[in-house]
Structures are given as structure tokens and as C-alpha cells.
Design an enzyme around this catalytic site. Sequence first.
Site, PDB file in Angstrom:
ATOM      1  NE  ARG A  51     -31.678   7.614   1.238  1.00 30.68           N
ATOM      2  CZ  ARG A  51     -31.591   8.034   2.814  1.00 30.68           C
ATOM      3  NH1 ARG A  51     -30.898   7.633   3.310  1.00 30.68           N
ATOM      4  NH2 ARG A  51     -32.731   8.670   2.858  1.00 30.68           N
ATOM      5  CB  THR A  52     -32.641  10.793  -4.599  1.00 33.60           C
ATOM      6  OG1 THR A  52     -33.114   9.470  -4.182  1.00 33.60           O
ATOM      7  CG2 THR A  52     -32.639  10.816  -6.191  1.00 33.60           C
ATOM      8  CE  LYS A  80     -43.904  33.695  -5.944  1.00 37.26           C
ATOM      9  NZ  LYS A  80     -42.727  34.516  -6.700  1.00 37.26           N
ATOM     10  NE  ARG A 101     -37.468  11.907  -4.604  1.00 41.51           N
ATOM     11  CZ  ARG A 101     -36.836  11.229  -3.470  1.00 41.51           C
ATOM     12  NH1 ARG A 101     -36.988  11.311  -2.429  1.00 41.51           N
ATOM     13  NH2 ARG A 101     -35.903  10.144  -4.113  1.00 41.51           N
ATOM     14  CG  HIS A 129     -36.780   6.470  -6.945  1.00 37.63           C
ATOM     15  ND1 HIS A 129     -35.795   7.018  -7.680  1.00 37.63           N
ATOM     16  CD2 HIS A 129     -36.418   6.293  -5.606  1.00 37.63           C
ATOM     17  CE1 HIS A 129     -34.904   7.625  -6.778  1.00 37.63           C
ATOM     18  NE2 HIS A 129     -35.730   7.256  -5.421  1.00 37.63           N
TER      19      HIS A 129
HETATM   20  N1   CP Z   1     -33.614   6.209  -1.662  1.00 43.09           N
HETATM   21  C1   CP Z   1     -34.210   7.523  -1.641  1.00 43.09           C
HETATM   22  O1   CP Z   1     -34.713   7.721  -2.723  1.00 43.09           O
HETATM   23  O2   CP Z   1     -33.974   8.123  -0.621  1.00 43.09           O
HETATM   24  P1   CP Z   1     -34.264   9.701  -0.413  1.00 43.09           P
HETATM   25  O3   CP Z   1     -35.605   9.724  -0.381  1.00 43.09           O
HETATM   26  O4   CP Z   1     -33.674  10.106   0.718  1.00 43.09           O
HETATM   27  O5   CP Z   1     -33.886  10.334  -1.863  1.00 43.09           O
END
Ligand code: CP
Length: 350
Positions: A51-52, A80, A101, A129
Site C-alpha cells: 500500500r504505502t 554493499k 521505509r 508511520h
Molecule cells: N499499511 C501499510 O503500511 O501497508 P504496506 O506495508 O503494504 O505498505
Amino acid sequence: MRHLIDPTDLTVAETEQIVALAEDIIANRAKYSEACRGKKLATLFYEPSTRTRLSFTAAMLELGGQVIGFSDANSSSVSKGETVADTVRVIRCFADIIAMRHFKEGAPLVASQYAGIPVINAGDGSHAHPTQTLTDLVTVHAEKGRLFGLKVGVVGDLKYGRTVHSLLNALLRYEGNSFVLISPRELRLPEYMLQAIKQKGGKAVETADLQEYMSELDVLYMTRIQRERFSDADEYERLKDSYVLTRDKLGSTKEDMIVMHPLPRVNEIAADVDKDSRAKYFEQVNYGKFARMSLLLTLLKDGGASGETKLGGTLTQKSCPNPRCITNAEPSLEKLSIFDGGTERCAYCE
Ligand code: CP
């Protein structure tokens, strides 16, 4: 230069502007279709995501911009041994804004110190998040019409669940919100989060029983027990099915209660709940794209070229005991703690 590392990096007014802009984008899609023409987003994903990452990608494309990046750290020079600081110093030559991320907590904060372009935390370990939080706030505002005076039940992995930590921090800033913290004893909310709720005058009760407060809730926020956060596989097996929401369990809830989930789900919401009008988790994904469009527009408007930025606050040199903290993965980083509201915490991961 603005970054978004934690939801509270945005003031309440700024958060509300982002929610309002997201709702304007939903109502006037064409008006924004060229708003980021000539801009590039770099998505640096060191940890899996559906999603993100794709939501950021779709958001930038719908704004007329372009997207570069990687979705697997092994396909970049990170494999590396390149540090986060060096990676983003390189990426700033190619992009105008970064969404990162990382499995190490505090990594996006490190990135924001060296990137010279706005950095968005797209999830760091079990820490925060914030764009999921903006997604959740847009969803709650669109579906409930307000962000205050809500009784919110959060269910599942409250210990490692970064979406829960970020959402609680964001909702604590609004009057009259109260929380029911539903988890097995082993996955209770961390002490520093319980202290934060107390310090901010928030009301919260803890229970292990999914049904106990169900009839009082305005929002039920389900989360997954996250296999990837457990060092003990047996403990994960024991806890993984602690809560399973089925349609019959919704019988006692308010008609206008909404069920949310950041997704992905495993077993914690049965498929028969999907048909219930209270289930909003797939709408939530859609709201997430508009929340990220709104955020990209906001940060690109505010951000200009800038040098490296420094951590604020009263800092002292001290190692972090958290093995998932970025300072314990990259020895060249200075280990710093910060005094905040009378308590000491790691400047990176808490
Ligand atoms: N909700 C969420 O962060 O989903 P993903 O891990 O798929 O990005």
C-alpha cells in the site's frame, strides 16, 4: 525545509490543512493533475510494502510528477554496506523529495539530517508511520465528520505496532478522545506510550477482551500480530490468533461505528466482515492516496534547497538500548539521548 518523521512534526493546524486539502483533491481531481509537473519522488523502501509504496507512486503520478526508487534494499548499494546518510546524499542529486521505509527505527530521521530535500517517514521499524496516520485521520474525518470526541478501540499488537503509536499520538491532540487498548499482556502498549497518554491528559483503559467495550466504540482499529517483529517464533505462534473479528461480534456495536485496519490483514478480520457497512478498511486505502497527494503538495510547497539539518533539544551522548535503533546498526552515527518533558529518551527511535 519540512520533513515528516513523526505525526506530531505537523501542528494540529497543519494536520487539519492536510486533511482538508486531501478532501479538496477528492472533490476536484482535475485541478491537481499538473500540480507536481517536473518534480520527482524517490521511494526508498528497505522493507516490504504494498500500500504505502504504491500509494505514494500513484499519488505522485496523479499530481503529474515522476517516481524513482527501489523496493528491495538488496537491489541497491545498501547491500554493499552504504549508510543511510550517504544514500540520501546521493538521492538528493536525482529527486526533489524522499519517502523512506526502513526496518531500523530512526533511519528516516537520520535521512532527514543529510538529505537536503524533504524526507517522509514511510514507516520505521515499530516506531512510527505518519503517512498511515494521515490516511487514518482523513478516513476518520471523512467517515465520522470529526477528529474529536471519539472513543477509539485499538486491537492487536500494541507493542510493536507503529501505526497504533502514530495514531494515538495524533488523536491525543484532539479534545475528548478516549482509547481502549486491547491486546494480550505480552503485546501491551510500551510504557513510554502509556506515559505519553498520561502526560497529555488522555484517557485510556487496557483490556485483553475484544468484546468488553465494543458497544461503546466509535472506531475499532484492528491490527495484525506482526510475525516480522518477533525474535521468538514460538511466541508468535502462541499469540498470532489472539483476536479474530467476525461479523457476529459486531452485533453489539453502534450502527455508525467504523472498522479500520492499516492492512495487510492475516486472520484478525474474517472475510464475512467485509460485507458489513461498518467495514471501512478498503476505503481507508483509497483515502491514503489522497492523504499522500496532499502531503506531497504541502512539503514540496514548503521545501527549498537546504543544507544538512541538526537534531533539536537538549542532547547528551548516550547509547540506545533498543537493538532495532539505527544508531546500533550504523556505528558512525553519534548516539544521543534527548530530555523531553522531564524524561530521557533516544533522540532517534523513541
Ligand atoms: N499499511 C501499510 O503500511 O501497508 P504496506 O506495508 O503494504 O505498505
